[in-house]
Write an enzyme that holds these catalytic residues in place. Structure first.
Site, PDB file in Angstrom:
ATOM      1  N   ASP B   8       0.791  -1.337   0.108  1.00 35.43           N
ATOM      2  CA  ASP B   8       0.054  -0.087   0.171  1.00 35.43           C
ATOM      3  C   ASP B   8       1.023   1.215   0.107  1.00 35.43           C
ATOM      4  O   ASP B   8       1.378   1.867   0.938  1.00 35.43           O
ATOM      5  CB  ASP B   8      -0.870  -0.020   1.344  1.00 35.43           C
ATOM      6  CG  ASP B   8      -1.853   1.280   1.280  1.00 35.43           C
ATOM      7  OD1 ASP B   8      -2.427   1.734   0.255  1.00 35.43           O
ATOM      8  OD2 ASP B   8      -2.080   1.722   2.306  1.00 35.43           O
ATOM      9  N   GLU B  68      -1.836  -1.713  -4.726  1.00 29.98           N
ATOM     10  CA  GLU B  68      -2.952  -0.949  -5.110  1.00 29.98           C
ATOM     11  C   GLU B  68      -2.654   0.087  -6.152  1.00 29.98           C
ATOM     12  O   GLU B  68      -1.913   0.498  -6.123  1.00 29.98           O
ATOM     13  CB  GLU B  68      -3.406  -0.190  -3.698  1.00 29.98           C
ATOM     14  CG  GLU B  68      -4.851   0.466  -3.726  1.00 29.98           C
ATOM     15  CD  GLU B  68      -5.393   1.052  -2.675  1.00 29.98           C
ATOM     16  OE1 GLU B  68      -5.051   0.383  -1.440  1.00 29.98           O
ATOM     17  OE2 GLU B  68      -5.749   2.017  -2.410  1.00 29.98           O
ATOM     18  N   ASP B 140      -2.461   1.064   7.439  1.00 27.89           N
ATOM     19  CA  ASP B 140      -1.528   0.768   6.212  1.00 27.89           C
ATOM     20  C   ASP B 140      -1.014  -0.719   5.885  1.00 27.89           C
ATOM     21  O   ASP B 140      -1.026  -0.981   4.851  1.00 27.89           O
ATOM     22  CB  ASP B 140      -0.261   1.721   6.304  1.00 27.89           C
ATOM     23  CG  ASP B 140      -0.694   3.051   6.275  1.00 27.89           C
ATOM     24  OD1 ASP B 140      -1.172   3.693   5.590  1.00 27.89           O
ATOM     25  OD2 ASP B 140      -0.060   3.916   7.396  1.00 27.89           O
TER      26      ASP B 140
END
Lengths: 157, 157
Positions: B8, B68, B140
Site C-alpha cells: 500500500d 493498489e 496501512d
C-alpha cells in the site's frame, strides 16, 4: 570538476543528458532517450526506466543527478503516471549513490534561455549553442541537458 | 503455493503485508510499515521506500507482488507525490524479478469486505478475521494485506 546527469522523466520517453562542468565551463558528454514500451504493463515500463537510467550511470559515471521537478496543472491521473516514472528514475540515481537535485521548469528555462517561459524550441536551440553540439538534440534529450546545465550554473561547478 | 507481497504505497508511510496462499487457503506471514523520514529531501524518501520494499523481499522471499492501483480525485500535486512513491515501490519489486499485479481500491475492498465502498476500519477488521491475527494490524499494513488477499482470491492461488 563534476559530471552531471540531467533527467527529463516521462512515462513513455525519459530524456537523459550528461555534461561535464568545470567552474562554469561546460562540455557535452552524451544524451539520448530511454523508451518505455507502451505495449507492456505499466510496472514493466517503470522497470525499463529504472534499468535505462541505471545503464546510463554505469556507462557515463556521473557524480550528481539533476531532475526536473515536474508539476503540471493537468489531471491527477496523468500526474500519477508521470510521478511513477519520475520515482523510478530518482531511485535509480539514488541507488547508485548519486545526490539528486530538483529544479523547477521555470528555473531550468531561465538558466538556458534567459526566460522562464521559453518555448521548447528555444530551449533546444540554446542547449545546442551552449554545448556546441553539431546537430539539434531531440526535445526530450535537450530538456535533460538543460536540467544538467541548470545544475552546473546553480553551483558554478 | 504462492507467497504474496501486498503493498500500500504512500509518500510518508508504505504498508506491506506478506501472506501465503495455497489454492484459496491463506495464511499470515508478516506485515508492517516502511516509514519515509519527512525531514529528508524527497529523493531520499523515495530511496527509503525502495530500500524498505527491497528488504522485505529479501527477508520474506515473496513470489509475486500486488499493489493498489491508486487513483484518487485529489489535486495533481499530491498525485505526483503518491505516484513517485508508488513508482519506487514497483521498481523495487520488479528489480527483484517479481511480477507486479495492480488492483483497484474497489476490487480490494470487495475482495476482503464484500463491498467496494467498505470503510478502512471494516477492511482492517476483515483482514484480521481472514488471517486469524491476534491483534489489529495498523491501517496501512491492513491495506497491504488486503491487496495480497485480493490477489490470492483473484487467481485462487
Amino acid at each position: 570538476m563534476e559530471r552531471i546527469l540531467g533527467i527529463d522523466p516521462g512515462s513513455r520517453t525519459t530524456g537523459y543528458g550528461v555534461i561535464v562542468s568545470d567552474r562554469g565551463r561546460i562540455g557535452f558528454i552524451a544524451c539520448g532517450v530511454i523508451k518505455a514500451s507502451p505495449q507492456l504493463p505499466f510496472a514493466h515500463r517503470l522497470n525499463q526506466i529504472f534499468d535505462g537510467v541505471n545503464e546510463v550511470i554505469q556507462i557515463h559515471s556521473p557524480t550528481a543527478a539533476a531532475i526536473e521537478d515536474v508539476f503540471l496543472a493537468t489531471n491527477p491521473r496523468s500526474a500519477l503516471k508521470l510521478g511513477q516514472a519520475r520515482g523510478a528514475a530518482v531511485v535509480a540515481a539514488m541507488q547508485n549513490g548519486l545526490q539528486v537535485y530538483d529544479y523547477s521548469p521555470k528555473l531550468i528555462k531561465q538558466g538556458v534561455a534567459g526566460y522562464g517561459q521559453a518555448a521548447k524550441a528555444q530551449v533546444q536551440h540554446m542547449v545546442r549553442v551552449l554545448l556546441g553540439l553539431p546537430s539539434m538534440p531531440s526535445t526530450d534529450a535537450a530538456d535533460a541537458l538543460a536540467v544538467a546545465i541548470c545544475h552546473a550554473n546553480q553551483f558554478r561547478l
